[in-house]
Structure formats: C-alpha cells, structure tokens
Design an enzyme around this catalytic site. Structure first.
Site, PDB file in Angstrom:
ATOM      1  N   ASN A 162      30.361  45.950  20.909  1.00 34.09           N
ATOM      2  CA  ASN A 162      29.943  47.265  21.408  1.00 34.09           C
ATOM      3  C   ASN A 162      30.203  48.399  20.427  1.00 34.09           C
ATOM      4  OD1 ASN A 162      32.655  46.543  22.141  1.00 34.09           O
ATOM      5  ND2 ASN A 162      32.755  48.381  23.407  1.00 34.09           N
TER       6      ASN A 162
ATOM      7  N   GLY B 142      37.577  41.856  23.236  1.00 31.91           N
ATOM      8  CA  GLY B 142      36.435  41.363  23.997  1.00 31.91           C
ATOM      9  C   GLY B 142      36.730  41.284  25.477  1.00 31.91           C
ATOM     10  N   SER B 143      36.050  40.401  26.157  1.00 32.78           N
ATOM     11  CA  SER B 143      36.187  40.297  27.609  1.00 32.78           C
ATOM     12  C   SER B 143      37.447  39.537  28.003  1.00 32.78           C
ATOM     13  CB  SER B 143      34.965  39.578  28.193  1.00 32.78           C
ATOM     14  OG  SER B 143      34.972  38.209  27.819  1.00 32.78           O
TER      15      SER B 143
ATOM     16  N   GLU C 104      42.874  42.678  23.150  1.00 28.70           N
ATOM     17  CA  GLU C 104      42.339  43.971  23.581  1.00 28.70           C
ATOM     18  C   GLU C 104      41.150  43.685  24.479  1.00 28.70           C
ATOM     19  OE1 GLU C 104      43.863  46.708  23.024  1.00 28.70           O
ATOM     20  OE2 GLU C 104      45.305  45.931  21.569  1.00 28.70           O
TER      21      GLU C 104
ATOM     22  N   CYS D 129      34.562  50.063  26.189  1.00 27.82           N
ATOM     23  CA  CYS D 129      35.586  49.399  26.998  1.00 27.82           C
ATOM     24  C   CYS D 129      36.492  50.377  27.729  1.00 27.82           C
ATOM     25  CB  CYS D 129      36.418  48.453  26.136  1.00 27.82           C
ATOM     26  SG  CYS D 129      37.262  49.247  24.756  1.00 27.82           S
TER      27      CYS D 129
ATOM     28  N   GLU E 235      33.537  44.597  35.391  1.00 24.34           N
ATOM     29  CA  GLU E 235      33.409  45.757  34.515  1.00 24.34           C
ATOM     30  C   GLU E 235      31.934  46.012  34.261  1.00 24.34           C
ATOM     31  OE1 GLU E 235      35.045  47.400  30.180  1.00 24.34           O
ATOM     32  OE2 GLU E 235      35.434  45.334  30.795  1.00 24.34           O
TER      33      GLU E 235
END
Length: 454
Positions: A114, A187-188, A209, A243, A331
């Site tokens: 992103n 990431g996720s 993260e 995020c 999310e």
C-alpha cells in the site's frame, strides 16, 4: 535464485565485522539516500503505474519519510551505538555495568504494497544503522514499484550486503524456510501469523507491523469542523489504503448529523480525483471487488460510486452502521467510512474493546478528563489526539502495534533497536573481592547481606 548461496554470502560478509564499523554504516546510509534521490523519476513513474499516485503524494507519504529516517539515523547513530551504563548494585561493588548494542545479523524484510517505498525501504534504514545485512522482499502486488526498488538496490549495493528479491508467495515461502537472524514483516494479520510460525521453527525474532480496525472517537467536546477536515484527509489519503487510516467513526449521538454535514463538505471541497493528484486507484481487481462486496448499498449516505474499468471507488460515507455489519468484521483498507453513534462514552469504549486491539486510535475532544480516560482504558498501537495518521511523521516516536495489530516497533531509535541485540555486561576489577558470597555461610554474613541488600 539459490537462496542458500545468497545467505551464505551475506553471513560471510557479516562475519568480516565490516558492518559493525560506524563509519561504514554512515557511508551506507548516505549511499542509500543518494541512490533513492537520483532515481526519484523512476520511482514516481513506477508507483503511478501501480496506483496512479501523483508525484506530490508519493513524495509526502513515502520518500520524505524515508529521507527523514535516514537523516535522523546519520545524526544519531553514534549515540545509539554507545554503551548504555547503569549503576551496579552493592552486591557487585566495585564494578561497572552496561549494555552494548550489536547487530542481530542477517535480516529479512518483507514489505507491504500500500505504501511500497515507505513500508519496504523505511525498515531498511534501521537495519543499516544497526549493522545488519539485508534481504528485502517487496510486495509483488505493487509490481512496478518492486521492480524499481530492485533496480536501484542492484545498481548501488553488493548482494553480499543488501539484496532485493522479486516474486510472489512461492518466493516468500522459500525465503521463510531459511534461517534468518531477524525478520521484519509489514502486512495483514493473517500473513503475519504465517511469518511468525515460520520464524518460530528457527527461533528467529520477528517484528510484525500489522493492522486492524482503527477507530476515530468524536465527542461533543471538539471542534467538529476541524475534526471533519482532518478525518476526511486522513481517511481518503491513498484511497483509504492506509494501515493507520481511521477505519470507522464512533460519534456522540448528539452531534452525528453535524459531523456528517462537515464530512460531506470537505469531501466536496477536496474534490478527490486522480486528475487533481489527490486520489489513487484501488491496487488491483481483487481488492476492488472485495470493497464492492463489503459496501452495504442501503447504508451509503454519500459517494459509493464504483468505476470498474479504472478501479476507482469514490469517497464513501456509511451511516447507521453497527458492529454486526459485515463491514465491521474486517479491516476495510479502502475509501469506505462507516459511522457508528454512541449514547455515552463508556458504552463506546466497551464496544471498541470487543474487537482486537487496533494499530491506531484517534480521539477528538477538548475534554482533558475524557482524554485521560480513553488513553487509560483502550489498548492500541499508537495514535493522536485531535488528529489522525500524522503521528507517523514523528520519526522519534516508536511506531508499532499491540496484540493482533503487531509486535515490536520501529522508526528512529526504535528501528535501530528492532535490528539490534543488547549484550548486558558486568565488569569487575581484580583488586578487591569481599568474602560474603563464599562459604562458610554464617549468621554474621547473613546479617550483613540483609543490611546491604535487603
């Protein structure tokens, strides 16, 4: 590519002790910055192909933060690498006690799509400053940006020190099968668990993260117009693919309609579009379709337009949302902003606590007592009071999640620490040694020890 050979080359180079030299680290940080600066045109063109992201937004949300990180590390690295002394206890008199930071070794950094430059190259700053060797695996989803980064690093660094690996899930899976000295992943939460499991097989420390549903809590005691202005900017930046973007709004029932009017006002005023250089595409068709499915059409009160062939979803407000709606089960990571009302702050806090701890939380209030209450009762990675997203620009603030939103932190000295181990040392002279710890153990000795040490 033979990853085993690459890792052996990097381990051999690390074993030469070259990366531990402070002058070497400073030299590499300067080279890193220069290599990015001289290739800005390439980076701008690549990210535009991925997102239609403007040069302006790429600079302020990606490159400027990396430059700031590098500049801070260059200035502070000598301080960060110094021995950290503590006052030793009487049990070890006379002595010195201190810790020495040392690089963990070979680092694997897995970036996110992103913000492909910031979230891939940002952690590299901490790894260079700490004295690690680096393998960077940028996300394949931002394909052109990843290729640009690989080209830049290949032209400016030796593989035995810093190497970019291109590829998708198979390449990442193969990399994770090897033993690294530390792994940094952005990431996720779902993929974070996979990375964590792979690292556990080798007892490799990880920094994760991740993300989560970051709330923005709007109370009666705030400047509604300014709150709306800041929320609109922070939510629809990068088309919501951030995020730490406000994932949903919790607003006091008494000011709901006033806030909605202000939000619509600023969405119109900012006139979001790619032509205006303040909006981007959704990264790919998969995420575009996911967001369309996530949007409850009956609850759209503004926006909601989906332009299929351009992968654009206009800034969208959703009202009368509850925590049972599907959009509140994951999310969002897109330009959809759900609005939930609350009657009292205690019920709002309880509702927020029912879902996993978010990466960020934003509170808009002038009420000092309420501010303390939220900060005391809600657990989250980081956030802001009367603003949103901007806390990431404070490079000296550790940035990271808690619980399902991540573990560990970086930025500034926290980034240096993420790639370092602190060796604890007790240093004693030979000229004096009390006999209290040696046999025979007597009541007199015990009495003295209790007086000295408790």
């Amino acid at each position: 590519m033979n990853y085993t050979n690459l890792l052996e080359k990097q381990r051999s180079f690390f074993a030469t002790q070259a990366t531990k030299d402070i002058s070497f680290r400073i030299q590499q940080l300067k080279r890193f910055k220069n290599s990015i600066q001289k290739n800005e045109k390439l980076l701008f063109e690549a990210i535009y192909k991925d997102f239609k992201k403007s040069d302006y937004e790429t600079h302020i949300t990606e490159l400027s933060l990396i430059y700031h990180e590098i500049d801070l590390a260059i200035v502070k690295i000598k301080k960060w690498t110094k021995k950290k002394s503590i006052t030793p206890s009487l049990a070890n008199f006379p002595s010195r006690a201190y810790s020495i930071p040392e690089p963990l070794g070979n680092a694997l950094i897995i970036g996110a799509w992103n913000y492909p430059y910031q979230l891939s190259l940002g952690p590299v700053v901490g790894a260079i400053a700490a004295g690690c060797t680096i393998i960077l695996k940028p996300s394949e989803i931002a394909h052109h940006s990843a290729i640009a980064m690989e080209k830049i690093i290949k032209e400016n660094f030796n593989d035995n020190y810093f190497k970019v690996i291109l590829g998708a899930v198979p390449e990442t899976t193969e990399l994770l099968a090897h033993k690294f000295d530390t792994i940094f992943f952005t990431g996720s939460t779902t993929v974070g668990k996979i990375v964590y499991q792979a690292a556990a097989k080798h007892l490799t420390p990880v920094t994760l993260e991740l993300g989560g549903k970051s709330p923005a809590i709007i109370t009666e005691h705030c400047n509604i117009d300014m709150a709306a202005k800041r929320l609109v900017w922070s939510k629809f930046l990068n088309a919501g693919q951030t995020c730490i973007a406000p994932d949903y709004i919790m607003v006091a029932e008494s000011i709901q309609s006033t806030l909605i009017e202000a939000l619509i006002k600023y969405i119109k005023k900012f006139d979001y579009s790619i032509d205006n250089k303040n909006y981007t595409q959704i990264i790919n068709q998969k995420n575009f379709d996911r967001l369309k499915q996530l949007m409850p059409q009956k609850k759209v009160i503004y926006g909601g337009d989906c332009i299929q062939n351009e992968r654009i979803i206009t800034p969208t407000l959703l009202d009368n949302i509850t925590f049972d709606d599907s959009i509140m089960q994951e999310e969002i990571f897109g330009p959809l902003l759900p609005i939930i009302t609350y009657k009292n702050i205690d019920s709002a806090i309880e509702d927020i606590k029912k879902i996993p701890q978010p990466l960020s939380c934003y509170l808009f209030t002038k009420n000092k007592k309420l501010r303390h209450k939220i900060l005391r009762e809600l657990s989250f990675g980081g956030g802001a009071i009367n603003d949103a997203v901007m806390h990431i620009t404070e490079i000296d603030l550790p940035f990271g999640g808690v619980g399902a939103s991540g573990m560990g932190s970086y930025h500034g000295e926290a980034g240096f620490k993420a790639f370092s181990h602190y060796k604890s040392i007790l240093q004693k002279p030979f000229w004096f040694e009390p006999n209290l710890k040696y046999a025979p153990y007597t009541k007199t000795k015990l009495s003295i020890i209790k007086k000295l040490l408790g």
